[in-house]
Design an enzyme around this catalytic site. Structure first.
Site, PDB file in Angstrom:
ATOM      1  N   GLY A 164       9.472  -9.918   8.678  1.00 42.21           N
ATOM      2  CA  GLY A 164       9.418 -11.357   8.917  1.00 42.21           C
ATOM      3  C   GLY A 164       8.512 -11.782  10.045  1.00 42.21           C
ATOM      4  CE  LYS A 205      13.359  -3.683   1.586  1.00 41.50           C
ATOM      5  NZ  LYS A 205      12.686  -4.949   1.968  1.00 41.50           N
ATOM      6  CG  ASN A 214      11.389 -13.115   1.426  1.00 48.13           C
ATOM      7  OD1 ASN A 214      11.082 -14.290   1.396  1.00 48.13           O
ATOM      8  ND2 ASN A 214      12.622 -12.710   1.228  1.00 48.13           N
ATOM      9  CB  THR A 215       8.591 -13.747   6.128  1.00 45.26           C
ATOM     10  OG1 THR A 215       9.908 -13.202   6.222  1.00 45.26           O
ATOM     11  CG2 THR A 215       8.392 -14.788   7.217  1.00 45.26           C
ATOM     12  CB  ALA A 268       8.383  -5.064   6.672  1.00 45.74           C
ATOM     13  N   GLY A 269       5.987  -7.224   7.292  1.00 47.14           N
ATOM     14  CA  GLY A 269       4.927  -7.495   8.254  1.00 47.14           C
ATOM     15  C   GLY A 269       3.706  -8.194   7.703  1.00 47.14           C
TER      16      GLY A 269
END
Lengths: 66, 263, 263, 263, 263, 66, 66, 66
Positions: B158, B97, B206-207, B184-185
């Site tokens: 995140g 990535k 992830n977050t 992301a987001g």
């Protein structure tokens, strides 16, 4: 002699190979990645490489990331 | 026929990719993987800190998972290429990535450095998944230089802010022949579900899981939401209409048939 | 401990309620029910048309499903009460969805007639589920007169427009002690997922499934999305932030430690 | 002290930039300019068609207006530079709007080519206003190479879709030291007003006025909306709150003071 | 022909109604009125507090303004009627804003009580402007009982949250023959502008101005934004499109005519 | 001789300067921009330039644009 | 005699009970609901009720609805 | 005697009319509204009304509101 280990100076009193040096740092040798003077060093080569003064070592591992 | 996502030489049943960062303990990771059903997982490469030695995240990732090391920390093409090669040398396989970021507030990616990295690494046989802004022209050039997919952001890394770039994501999905993976987001399973309904090939997050009160349960929720969104995409959403249309018949009411004309 | 929705004397595993209208053929219904996992299903009562006799939808609903007859066609309290009693007499059980509608363009419900109906039928032992506008004061009065739940709309019936009344739905969920079931307007699984994340007790929909190209697959998607949204609600969503926060560690980069301060 | 926008060597009272395309007749333009209050106006350069000669738009633009020729039609840096030099040679002054577009469906700009053009033309003394995707890294590089402002899109050119990229526009406004001018996509005066409330330096639009039933009246509406949004930005918007807060005092009611505790 | 809003026996040039609450000092009010251009202003009725006597807001409202006393504090029809009669007796004229609120957290209005009040006061010759939830059936009944306008909320009072009920407001504007005045929740001039673009007859707000850092400047911004939105409504907004459409001609480029086919 | 005018071939029967050529096209000379063989030509030079065979001319003007 | 059946007039030539009348309409008696003069009539009562002139009958069934 | 003024008890030592009472409260009589026993009292009547024991008075004014 001195080597640069992960960006900071480390002293090496006697001649030793890379494998002995890493062992002295109490690392789990299974899971680390080693770069010597910006060149990746395979595990099987660790015992054959003698550390030289001013060597730049990067010892890395995988951590959680996204 | 089974719906699969093919990337590189791998066929994936699950379209949810997950990260391993921000967990209170790496020991949570196996259960997160199991509950999410994910088959692709990201990791990062860092210097060992000899003053505070910690475990290795690899010890908690079951074999069979597709590892997706990232180049986080790279601020330019050269650093990203170096990290990618180290990850490969470490036996992580050939997926990577690409993250090239010099903006430390919103962590927004540098498109043109990312194109350079992708060209070099694709040439070396990497399966390259670049993290990008939802910019069509950058995505088109990534196709040309051999990316395996493009991974545009929905909102800053995140931030849990959701699909704030929906308009541009739809254009990428429509115009780019590669899998479009929203990275992301994404903050809620409904965000991931909507991305899949729009035709995204997969979601990487992830977050949103790591910051939940109960990460394992949230991992399960995301796994289901991504699968639901994909099924909805395949099933073909019904059109949305300005006016109401009754779900029940508009004839045969008990009351006088005069009323029926008025309906 | 299992998460269940209790309404009347019934404990439900599935929080997706579905309708039986608008299908090309009633014979589709058993598969729709199976794929959706729904346990509650709505039906309507109509005059038999002796000129074009058709089958009875009941023949396609497996026993064990909770029937939820609606009062569609009722334009005032009196008509709704009459339909409810007929449905009960027909052996449909004592659940009833109240619809009192005189607006034929947007099919928006009449709150005060609905309150009257609810009071009467609750007094007769019905389990009353009223379809309403997302109006807090109407919902509060429905609590007082004995409703078993409130079912505010997300958008006009059959419009597939989604959660257009989100702001007001959140207030109802926060302020009303009864289950809040989002009825009408849900068009995509991500809409249903989001309603559940907000804390809705369940979702009721019909058109979104019936108007899909592949209704059975869409039914499965909605079943999963509702379950995912519920799990996310229970897992506790992470906070959304203005700025980015890296998923990977911000220390231990390969490049010179000078750089780290800048991060 | 008067609020002015300074670009190049020019101080502007109006923060509305307008285009001259898509009008039923160029003769409308003087009234559009007057009603909008705009001081900056875009034009395009094209080959004369000897088969159907038409007038020259310049005949309808009052002297005193700041001309902003665009490089529309350019598919790469070289073509854009050539058009810019021709426009300057034609006595249009030294302002130039950079458009480098090879995507003919969404007309999305090529950031990398745009950076190259900007560097060259800024070096030649042009006041360069590049049309870009809302990409922070591209904007940062444009600052470095000497752009006079950045002009990110709200939505595709001529789509009237509004501020679909709000999330990214806010980041550019926050992070970029140059004036951020929202170009493309603005469809309603409320869109332009909101962009200015967010802190945009100006708005550039064409289709939203030209496609209105009464373009002159719409031009006036946009002029007022942009000014209103700017004033709101300067006045400082009040915070938005989750709960209500009464606009009228919560004490001194006629009814018994017992009630007041409950409030 | 001038565009005017006629309510009761009054023709209004300005479609912005403002409140007088929440100001740091009533002495600001004359300047707020002047800058906003408003012709209609709300006030509240309260018991005099003999322990801390303060001035009277009336001393700061220029004659010629249309006073719109509200029934704030009323929890039911009876209390609202009493307050309305007192306000009229006090020589405030015959306009009255109905507020019947028993929910102290979101200050949402009670539609049924509001209908009762409106019927009584309209019968006594009041010009009745009821504050309501955006409920079509309530609005229809208010038409029947003689309201002069309906004033649905965009979001809870004083929340500055904007047009969160847009979907329902549009329906009211389309279906109700009376002026629809958006009251409560408007936080930014762009919100007010958009409400007017949608076809609202006017906007009533208080907190958005009073909570600004510079209330006078914000008052001016709202006055302009409301006028801009009204003009846009009259001018007829252009359609929004999925794809881009160039503002500049798509022929006559300098580069080879082969390229033109591709466009 | 032939010149390429705005991408299409045009015949020029007799020797003429740029100004005469443009005039023959019934153009408003005030508002046009001329490029000869990819080089911009200023108005004051039009009368001094004699058209040559194979010259490539671009004659442009401003139009409405956004 | 005449009865009003679902809002339209229907002729009944001879005396018959409700059950006979419904049967004559070729209905699946299992799945219908019958209201006579706005009063619900249970299945077991159908055979005991003789239709009278001007009776108002509603014969209903369940259909798909949302 | 006692009256209830804006919800709280107030003592009135000697007989007085409404106007005198209000004056004693140091109010700007121009801008107030008075309700006596739930009936609105016009300004011109204030001097003619003698306060009675147990009278309930509401004295109001306009304040800022939305």
């Amino acid at each position: 002699m001195e080597v640069v280990l992960n960006g900071t100076v480390a002293n090496v009193d006697q001649e030793m190979n890379l494998w002995e040096f890493l062992l002295s740092k109490e690392l789990n040798l299974e899971t680390i990645i080693v770069e010597l003077n910006e060149v990746i060093v395979k595990k099987q080569e660790w015992k054959t490489i003698i550390l030289q003064d001013k060597d730049r070592l990067e010892v890395l591992k995988f951590v959680g990331g996204g | 026929m089974v719906d699969q996502l093919v990337i590189g030489d791998r066929s994936l049943q699950s379209r949810l990719f997950i990260g391993t960062g921000k967990y209170s303990a790496d020991t949570l990771i196996p259960e997160i993987i199991k509950k999410s059903g994910s088959e692709v997982i990201t990791v990062a490469l860092r210097r060992i800190d000899f003053n505070s030695p910690t475990g290795n995240v690899m010890d908690h990732i079951p074999s069979g998972m597709q590892l997706l090391p990232n180049t986080s920390g790279a601020r330019n093409a050269q650093e990203a290429i170096r990290i990618a090669r180290l990850a490969k040398a470490a036996g992580c396989g050939n997926w990577i990535k690409i993250e090239v970021i010099s903006d430390n507030k919103y962590l927004l990616p540098d498109g043109y450095e990312t194109i350079k990295v992708t060209e070099v690494l694709a040439g070396e046989g990497f399966v390259v998944l670049p993290y990008i802004s939802p910019d069509l022209m950058v995505a088109k050039q990534l196709v040309e230089v051999g990316a395996a997919a493009v991974m545009p952001l929905g909102a800053p890394i995140g931030s849990n802010r959701g699909l704030k770039t929906k308009e541009l994501l739809k254009i990428l999905i429509e115009e780019i022949a590669l899998p479009v993976i929203v990275d992301a987001g994404i903050g809620k399973p409904s965000d991931a579900c909507e991305a899949m309904e729009m035709g995204a090939a997969a979601c990487l997050l992830n977050t949103a899981i790591a910051s939940a009160n109960q990460p394992e349960l949230m991992a399960e929720a995301f796994g289901m939401a991504v699968a639901a969104g994909r099924k909805a995409y395949l099933a073909g959403l019904g059109r949305s209409e300005k006016y109401a249309s009754s779900s029940s018949p508009l004839t045969g009411f008990l009351h006088s048939s005069i009323a029926e004309e008025t309906i």
